[in-house]
Design a protein around this motif. Structure first.
Motif, short mmCIF file in Angstrom:
data_model
loop_
_atom_site.label_atom_id
_atom_site.label_comp_id
_atom_site.label_asym_id
_atom_site.label_seq_id
_atom_site.Cartn_x
_atom_site.Cartn_y
_atom_site.Cartn_z
N UNK A 67 0.84 -1.20 0.00
CA UNK A 67 0.00 0.00 0.00
C UNK A 67 0.87 1.25 0.00
N UNK A 68 0.59 2.11 -0.97
CA UNK A 68 1.29 3.39 -1.07
C UNK A 68 0.55 4.47 -0.31
N UNK A 69 -0.78 4.49 -0.43
CA UNK A 69 -1.58 5.47 0.27
C UNK A 69 -3.04 5.07 0.23
N UNK A 70 -3.86 5.81 0.95
CA UNK A 70 -5.30 5.66 0.92
C UNK A 70 -5.90 7.01 0.56
N UNK A 71 -6.65 7.06 -0.53
CA UNK A 71 -7.23 8.33 -0.98
C UNK A 71 -8.42 8.70 -0.11
N UNK A 72 -8.41 9.93 0.39
CA UNK A 72 -9.52 10.40 1.23
C UNK A 72 -9.61 9.60 2.51
N UNK A 73 -10.85 9.37 2.93
CA UNK A 73 -11.07 8.59 4.15
C UNK A 73 -11.35 7.13 3.87
N UNK A 74 -11.13 6.70 2.64
CA UNK A 74 -11.33 5.30 2.29
C UNK A 74 -12.74 4.93 1.93
N UNK A 75 -13.62 5.91 1.83
CA UNK A 75 -15.02 5.63 1.50
C UNK A 75 -15.28 5.64 0.00
N UNK A 76 -14.31 6.13 -0.80
CA UNK A 76 -14.48 6.20 -2.24
C UNK A 76 -13.41 5.36 -2.93
N UNK A 77 -13.77 4.82 -4.09
CA UNK A 77 -12.83 4.01 -4.86
C UNK A 77 -11.80 4.91 -5.54
N UNK A 496 -7.52 0.68 -6.14
CA UNK A 496 -8.51 -0.34 -5.82
C UNK A 496 -9.73 0.32 -5.17
N UNK A 497 -10.81 -0.44 -4.96
CA UNK A 497 -11.94 0.07 -4.18
C UNK A 497 -11.48 0.47 -2.78
N UNK A 498 -12.19 1.40 -2.18
CA UNK A 498 -11.80 1.87 -0.86
C UNK A 498 -10.65 2.84 -0.87
N UNK A 499 -10.30 3.36 -2.06
CA UNK A 499 -9.27 4.39 -2.14
C UNK A 499 -7.84 3.91 -2.02
#
Length: 640
Positions: A67-77, A496-499
């Motif tokens: 995992x490099x990062x999570x976009x936003x709060x993880x609620x969007x793909x 991926x899904x979940x940002x």
């Protein structure tokens, strides 16, 4: 009466079969009865090749995803990844449906909140929870309703820009530092001084004397009470020097001169904006755009990112109708001077490709249609890859090079497609997963081309079709739910899904989750098609970074149902950061390679058989299990 001598049954003798590594890759279109082809000389292929990468000399277990990062709060793909490269200024961006983030350098891969040993969140006196966010402060543009971005890098007026459109929202133009809206009129700068109250981004600034208005996009403070407003949508201008500037949030200052052009805007026809454009590409130093759900293209002047776009209607060209999906420049070795002839390819949703040659549609002396060809229905606007000057389009009939489409009828394209070795599997994926939202990417550093189909309405497990760009051999990756891809600084990243945004082929697990590689070589009758085989023992010869714990099994009579996956191979932690012993542990690059060649007992029978191999990786260190060959001993029953 006469006597008859009783004969004892002949004792069966074990025979041995050696199978080379399936370097021909995953094959789903070869006749089952002739796994090595009609002449018996075809290289070894596999009925199943999951999570292995075929090479010229072997097949090797893929590495995991980190995992490099999570976009936003993880609620969007994650919906799009794209990059900007201008000398040392190199940026990576990731997008969701609503926001674009700068993910070039991310300190935390996930969001987290700090809690006590009892699980209670730690807060300050105002109820704010202590913790960290992966990308909370990395957003660069937002308030979108769609994230299916088409982005191109373009040089104009001595600068390098990114231009992006998504068919729903106002597009963007990026100058290497800031994202701006791609609007008619462009971006202006308005200097101010004698600030009374600060201005607010997003508010409308009004000139007290001129009555001119503009929307504030960016504010640059240049000194005490001084600064520059970057504004767009200017009306009733120009602003005048020394007039009072105010906005709707009590901002106030004095204009220091009139506004000046900073970035050019783009203008389409009446009622049409960049929000109506769904794809952008470059041909002959011009930007071309697809107007969504139409058969119209638009283009700008040479070396320009703004100005009045010219419409190129194509409804009279595409006989099957539909709408324009994407376009690309295409080179064919047929130029009049013996070199490459660059042409402009327009692709419709119905699988027609119109090829034009010349400078631009308005140049009647050079512009002309070369031909109209069929390729099968494209699987999305991002479902293509480039190789040298050629374009390979993922379609309903396979991965079709445009160079083949101009030579062959549609009915003959499947056999000429790059994906022909997996034609049956490709066709099944199209039928089950749909004709849209496929994504293609080439990873030159690893000699890999990858295509990700959607999971489909039935929620099928995610898969990735992977091909070796040198040998043409295919395999399938599981466990990676790829929605978008981008190669940046030699690494393949995917969303991926979940940002989640992940780096491909790193570590020995999929974001901490074990994964299993599986191989079933093509089934064989072992030279005795009418006799039942009884396997005895088998082994795979591999080399890996450890002594692996595989599961080897007999698969009889074309059964591809594998036994339960083995447990993950346990590795020593000496080369894992934080677990090593100073002066004793080795880095991954210097780890020894172990030969694995142990024999395993086999069970079952079958007239046709194969020797399956499964191995599970779940450590931080990559297993790098490379298959060299396989062997098994078996007995043959007598024919009755």
């Amino acid at each position: 009466m006469y006597g008859r001598t009783l004969q004892r049954p002949k004792q069966r003798k074990s025979q041995i079969k050696k199978l080379p590594a399936p370097t021909a890759g995953w094959i789903s279109n070869r006749a089952l009865a002739v796994p090595n082809g009609p002449d018996g000389k075809a290289p070894q292929g596999a009925a199943v090749l999951d999570n292995f990468i075929p090479r010229a000399t072997s097949v090797i277990l893929r590495r995991g995803k980190r995992r490099h990062c999570t976009l936003g709060n993880g609620s969007e793909d994650a919906t799009a990844l794209f990059s900007y490269k201008d000398g040392q200024n190199r940026k990576l961006f990731g997008a969701t449906e609503t926001t674009i983030y700068d993910i070039t350098d991310v300190e935390f891969a996930t969001d987290a909140e700090i809690s006590t040993e009892d699980g209670d969140l730690i807060e300050d006196g105002n109820g704010n929870v202590f913790g960290w966010s992966s990308t909370q402060f990395l957003s660069v543009m937002g308030a979108f309703t769609g994230g299916d971005w088409s982005v191109v890098q373009f040089a104009a007026s001595g600068a390098i820009f990114l231009v992006g459109v998504n068919g729903k929202d106002t597009g963007f133009i990026y100058d290497g530092a800031v994202f701006y809206p791609y609007v008619a009129g462009g971006i202006q700068i308005l200097a101010y001084d004698d600030e009374v109250e600060p201005f607010t981004i997003g508010e409308t600034v009004t000139g007290g004397t001129s009555g001119a208005t503009g929307i504030v996009w960016q504010i640059e403070e240049t000194g005490s009470g001084e600064g520059i407003l970057y504004i767009y949508g200017v009306e009733n201008g120009p602003f005048v020097d020394d007039e009072t500037l105010t906005d709707g949030d009590d901002g106030e200052a004095t204009a220091n001169g009139a506004e000046a052009d900073y970035l050019p805007g783009i203008e389409f026809g009446t009622g049409i904006t960049s929000a109506d454009m769904s794809f952008v590409w470059v041909y002959k130093n011009r930007l071309y755009f697809v107007q969504k759900d139409t058969l119209d293209a638009w283009y700008l002047e040479v070396d320009s990112v703004g100005g009045a776009a010219t419409k190129f209607p194509m409804s009279g060209i595409f006989g099957l109708g539909g709408s324009l999906l994407f376009g690309q420049r295409w080179s064919l070795s047929s130029g009049g001077d013996g070199g490459l002839s660059e042409q402009n390819a327009f692709v419709s949703t119905e699988g027609e490709v119109a090829i034009f040659q010349g400078l631009s549609p308005e140049d009647t002396t050079t512009w002309g249609q070369v031909g109209l060809y069929r390729v099968g229905r494209p699987l999305g606007k991002n479902a293509f890859i480039r190789g040298a000057g050629d374009i390979a389009i993922a379609t309903s009939v396979g991965l079709v090079p445009l160079s083949k489409a101009i030579e062959l009828d549609l009915t003959a394209l499947t056999a000429a497609s790059i994906s022909y070795p997996v034609a049956d599997a490709w066709g099944n994926a199209v039928e089950q997963r749909g004709l849209e939202a496929w994504h293609g990417e080439v990873w030159p550093e690893q000699k890999i081309a990858a295509f990700s189909p959607p999971t489909g309405g039935a929620g099928l497990p995610p898969v990735l079709f992977v091909a070796n760009t040198e040998t043409g051999a295919w395999s399938r990756f599981t466990g990676w739910d790829v929605r978008c891809m981008e190669v940046f600084e030699g690494r393949l990243l995917f969303g991926e899904p979940g940002g989640g945004v992940f780096i491909a082929n790193e570590t020995g697990s999929d974001d901490g989750v074990p994964y299993t590689g599986a191989v079933i070589p093509l089934f064989d009758d072992f030279g005795a098609p009418g006799a039942r085989k009884i396997p005895k023992v088998g082994r795979y010869v591999t080399r890996a970074s450890a002594m692996v714990a595989p599961r080897i099994s007999w698969q009889g009579d074309y059964s591809e149902t594998l036994p339960a996956a083995p447990n993950a191979t346990e590795l020593m932690g000496g080369s894992v950061w934080g677990q090593g012993i100073w002066g004793q542990s080795q880095w991954v690059e210097s780890l020894p390679r172990f030969i694995n060649d142990g024999w395993k007992s086999l069970g079952g029978t079958g007239y046709y058989g194969s020797l399956a191999y499964q191995v599970t990786s779940g450590s931080a260190q990559p297993l790098d299990d490379e298959i060299i060959s396989a062997e098994l001993t078996y007995e043959v029953t007598e024919l009755l």
